[in-house]
Design a protein around this motif. Structure first.
Motif, PDB file in Angstrom:
ATOM      1  N   ASN A   1      -3.123  12.634  -6.553  1.00 40.71           N
ATOM      2  CA  ASN A   1      -1.579  11.597  -6.423  1.00 40.71           C
ATOM      3  C   ASN A   1      -0.696  13.171  -5.354  1.00 40.71           C
ATOM      4  N   LEU A   2       0.365  12.627  -4.537  1.00 38.37           N
ATOM      5  CA  LEU A   2       0.810  13.262  -3.758  1.00 38.37           C
ATOM      6  C   LEU A   2       1.936  14.194  -4.416  1.00 38.37           C
TER       7      LEU A   2
ATOM      8  N   LYS B   1      -6.215  -4.330  -1.964  1.00 35.23           N
ATOM      9  CA  LYS B   1      -4.642  -3.910  -2.339  1.00 35.23           C
ATOM     10  C   LYS B   1      -4.338  -3.672  -3.712  1.00 35.23           C
TER      11      LYS B   1
ATOM     12  N   LEU C   1      -6.743  -1.021  -5.360  1.00 33.44           N
ATOM     13  CA  LEU C   1      -6.642   0.243  -4.528  1.00 33.44           C
ATOM     14  C   LEU C   1      -5.266   0.463  -5.738  1.00 33.44           C
ATOM     15  N   GLU C   2      -4.317   0.126  -6.086  1.00 32.20           N
ATOM     16  CA  GLU C   2      -3.033   0.493  -6.448  1.00 32.20           C
ATOM     17  C   GLU C   2      -3.866   0.431  -7.910  1.00 32.20           C
TER      18      GLU C   2
ATOM     19  N   PRO D   1       4.951   9.332  -3.260  1.00 29.05           N
ATOM     20  CA  PRO D   1       5.456  10.087  -4.931  1.00 29.05           C
ATOM     21  C   PRO D   1       6.710  10.372  -5.587  1.00 29.05           C
TER      22      PRO D   1
ATOM     23  N   ILE E   1      -8.410  10.772  -2.215  1.00 33.75           N
ATOM     24  CA  ILE E   1      -8.495   9.387  -2.802  1.00 33.75           C
ATOM     25  C   ILE E   1      -9.460   8.933  -1.468  1.00 33.75           C
TER      26      ILE E   1
ATOM     27  N   HIS F   1      -2.068  10.040 -15.002  1.00 35.09           N
ATOM     28  CA  HIS F   1      -2.476  11.317 -13.848  1.00 35.09           C
ATOM     29  C   HIS F   1      -1.604  12.864 -15.213  1.00 35.09           C
TER      30      HIS F   1
ATOM     31  N   SER G   1       2.476   9.369 -17.963  1.00 30.51           N
ATOM     32  CA  SER G   1       2.013   8.751 -17.173  1.00 30.51           C
ATOM     33  C   SER G   1       0.651   9.164 -17.108  1.00 30.51           C
TER      34      SER G   1
ATOM     35  N   ILE H   1      -6.185   4.255  -8.422  1.00 35.28           N
ATOM     36  CA  ILE H   1      -5.558   4.636  -7.280  1.00 35.28           C
ATOM     37  C   ILE H   1      -4.275   4.987  -7.995  1.00 35.28           C
ATOM     38  N   VAL H   2      -3.830   4.655  -7.761  1.00 33.02           N
ATOM     39  CA  VAL H   2      -2.204   5.216  -8.493  1.00 33.02           C
ATOM     40  C   VAL H   2      -1.878   5.259  -9.750  1.00 33.02           C
ATOM     41  N   ASP H   3      -0.700   6.544  -9.792  1.00 32.77           N
ATOM     42  CA  ASP H   3      -0.430   6.814 -11.680  1.00 32.77           C
ATOM     43  C   ASP H   3       0.094   5.211 -11.826  1.00 32.77           C
TER      44      ASP H   3
ATOM     45  N   MET I   1       0.878  -1.401   0.205  1.00 34.37           N
ATOM     46  CA  MET I   1      -0.039  -0.090   0.036  1.00 34.37           C
ATOM     47  C   MET I   1       0.791   1.203   0.065  1.00 34.37           C
TER      48      MET I   1
END
Lengths: 172, 253
Positions: B116-117, B4, B7-8, A7, B185, B31, B29, B11-13, A1
Motif C-alpha cells: 500500500n503506497l 481489474k 486485483l483491486e 494512497p 504488489i 491494512h 481498514s 491488493i487495494v485496502d 486501476m
C-alpha cells in the motif's frame, strides 16, 4: 486501476504511529535484552580469550623460567661435579703425599731403631765377651793355682830362706 | 468480474470505517488491521522469544539473534560506524516490521500492508526523518546543511547543486517508498494473473481450463516461493538503503 496507486494518507499516519510505537517499545523490551546478552557473550568470549592467552603466556614464561632454571641447575651440577672431582684429586694427592711422608718417617725411625739396637747389641756383646774372658781367665787361674804346686813353691821358698838365714832354722 | 476488480479486491485496502481525530480523517481498514496484527505479533513474540530460556524456543531465538547481528555487523556498523549502536533498535524494528507485514501478506486472508503506497510512504517518511535527525545530531544544523552539497564542488555550482541535493534527499525516500510498494504488489499481481489464466482458458472450454490449471498452479507456487524470498529481500533492501542514507548523512566525506 488507479486505486492501486491512490494512497490513503490516513494510513500513513497510522503507519508512522504504529512503527514509532513499535520502535520505542521493542527497543526497550526486545532489542535491549538481546543486545545486552549478545554483548555480554562477546565480552565473556573476549574475556575468556584474553584469559586463555595470558594463561598461555604465563605458562610459556614459566616454562622458559623452568628451562633456564634447569639449565642453571645442570651447569651448577656440572660445576659441582668438577669441583668435587678436583677436590677428590687434590685430596688423593694429599693422602698419597701424607702416606709417603709417613712411610718415610717410619722408615727413618726404624732405621734409627735398628742403629740403636745394633749399638746396644755390640755393647752388650763386648760386655759379655769381657765377662766371658774374665770368667775364663778366672777358671784358668783357679786351675793353675793347685795345692801341691803351691806347697812346693812354699817349701822351696822356705829352704831358700833357711839357707840365707840359718838362725831362723828350725830345729827339727 | 474482470481482472481489474479482482486485483483491486485483493491488493487495494478495504476501508471499513473512518475515525475523526481532530483535523485528521483516519481510516480503519484491513491494512491497518494487518499492521495491528503484525505489531501484536512483534510486541508479544519478540520479547518472549528473546527473554525465554526454553530449550524448544532456542532455534527461534538464534534466528532472531543471527538476523539482528547480521544487521548490526553487515548493515549498521559499516555505514554508521559504532555510533550505530544507538540506532540498532530502529533498524531491527524496521526490518522485522517490514518482514512481518510482507509475510502476513502471504498468509491466506491476509493482506500485504507494505503493498500500500500510504504504508510505504509512512515508512519512507520515518526514514527521511531518521536521515535528517541523525545528520543533524552528528554534525549540528549548520554543519549538516553545509555538507549537503559534496565537498570539492566549485563555489558557483552551489546555488545549482543545493536544490538538487535537497530534491535528492526527498527522492531517496520516495524511491524507498515506491520500491517496497512495487515489489510487494508485483508478486501478488503475477500470482493473480496466473490464477486468472485458469479461468480465462476455462472460459474457452472446461478441458483447456483443467489442462492449464496444473501449469498455473505450479507457476503460482513458484511465484509464491519467489515472493517469500522477496519478502526477506525487500525488508533487507529497505533497511540497507536506510542505513546507507543515514550513514551518508552522518559522515558526509
Amino acid at each position: 486501476m488507479e486505486a492501486l496507486i491512490r494512497p490513503e494518507f490516513g494510513l500513513t499516519f497510522w503507519t508512522i504511529l504504529c512503527f514509532g510505537l513499535l520502535v520505542l517499545l521493542l527497543s526497550r523490551t526486545a532489542w535491549k535484552p538481546l543486545m545486552d546478552s549478545v554483548n555480554e557473550r562477546e565480552r565473556a568470549l573476549k574475556h575468556d580469550r584474553t584469559t586463555a592467552e595470558t594463561a598461555r603466556a604465563d605458562a610459556e614464561k614459566l616454562k622458559a623460567e623452568l628451562d633456564a632454571k634447569l639449565s642453571d641447575l645442570k651447569s651448577e651440577i656440572g660445576r659441582r661435579m668438577d669441583e668435587a672431582r678436583a677436590t677428590a684429586e687434590k685430596e688423593k694427592d694429599l693422602l698419597i703425599e701424607e702416606a709417603r711422608s709417613a712411610a718415610a718417617v717410619i722408615v727413618e725411625s726404624s732405621r734409627k731403631e735398628i742403629e740403636a739396637q745394633k749399638i746396644e747389641a755390640a755393647r752388650e756383646l763386648r760386655h759379655k765377651v769381657a765377662e766371658l774372658s774374665v770368667m775364663a781367665a778366672e777358671h784358668i787361674l783357679t786351675k793353675q793355682l793347685d795345692h801341691r804346686a803351691n806347697t812346693d813353691l812354699a817349701s822351696k821358698y822356705l829352704a831358700e830362706l833357711e839357707k840365707e838365714r840359718p838362725d831362723l832354722k828350725l830345729e827339727c | 468480474m474482470g481482472l481489474k476488480e479482482i486485483l483491486e479486491h485483493h491488493i487495494v485496502d478495504h476501508i471499513w470505517s473512518w475515525v475523526n481525530l481532530g483535523p485528521l480523517r483516519l481510516p480503519i481498514s484491513k491494512h491497518l488491521l494487518m499492521m495491528g496484527i503484525a505489531s501484536l505479533i512483534m510486541l508479544v513474540g519478540l520479547p518472549l522469544l528473546i527473554r525465554s530460556r526454553a530449550k524448544a524456543l532456542a532455534p527461534f531465538r538464534s534466528i532472531i539473534e543471527i538476523i539482528v547481528l547480521f544487521l548490526r555487523d553487515e548493515v549498521v556498523y559499516p555505514n554508521l560506524g559504532h555510533k550505530g549502536d544507538g540506532y540498532m533498535g530502529y533498524f531491527s524494528t524496521l526490518f522485522f516490521f517490514i518482514l512481518t507485514l510482507n509475510l502476513i501478506g502471504l498468509v491466506p486472508f491476509g493482506a500485504t500492508a507494505t503493498g500500500n503506497l500510504a504504508v510505504t510512504a509512512g515508512l519512507a517518511l520515518t526514514t527521511f526523518a531518521l536521515i535528517n535527525f541523525a545528520g543533524i545530531r552528528e554534525q549540528g544544523v549548520i554543519g549538516y546543511f553545509s555538507h549537503i552539497v559534496p565537498k570539492g564542488v566549485p563555489g558557483w555550482l552551489y546555488p545549482l547543486l543545493f536544490p538538487i541535493e535537497l530534491i535528492g534527499m526527498v527522492t531517496k525516500a520516495f524511491a524507498l517508498c515506491i520500491r517496497l510498494f512495487a515489489n510487494m504488489i508485483a508478486g501478488h499481481i503475477v500470482i493473480l494473473a496466473f490464477i486468472s489464466f485458469i479461468f480465462i482458458f476455462g472460459s474457452l472450454s472446461a478441458i483447456v481450463g483443467f489442462g492449464v490449471a496444473p501449469i498455473s498452479v505450479g507457476l503460482v507456487l513458484f511465484t509464491l516461493m519467489l515472493e517469500l524470498f522477496v519478502a526477506f529481500l525487500q525488508a533487507y533492501v529497505f533497511v540497507f538503503l536506510t542505513a546507507i542514507f543515514t550513514g551518508a548523512a552522518m559522515h558526509p566525506h
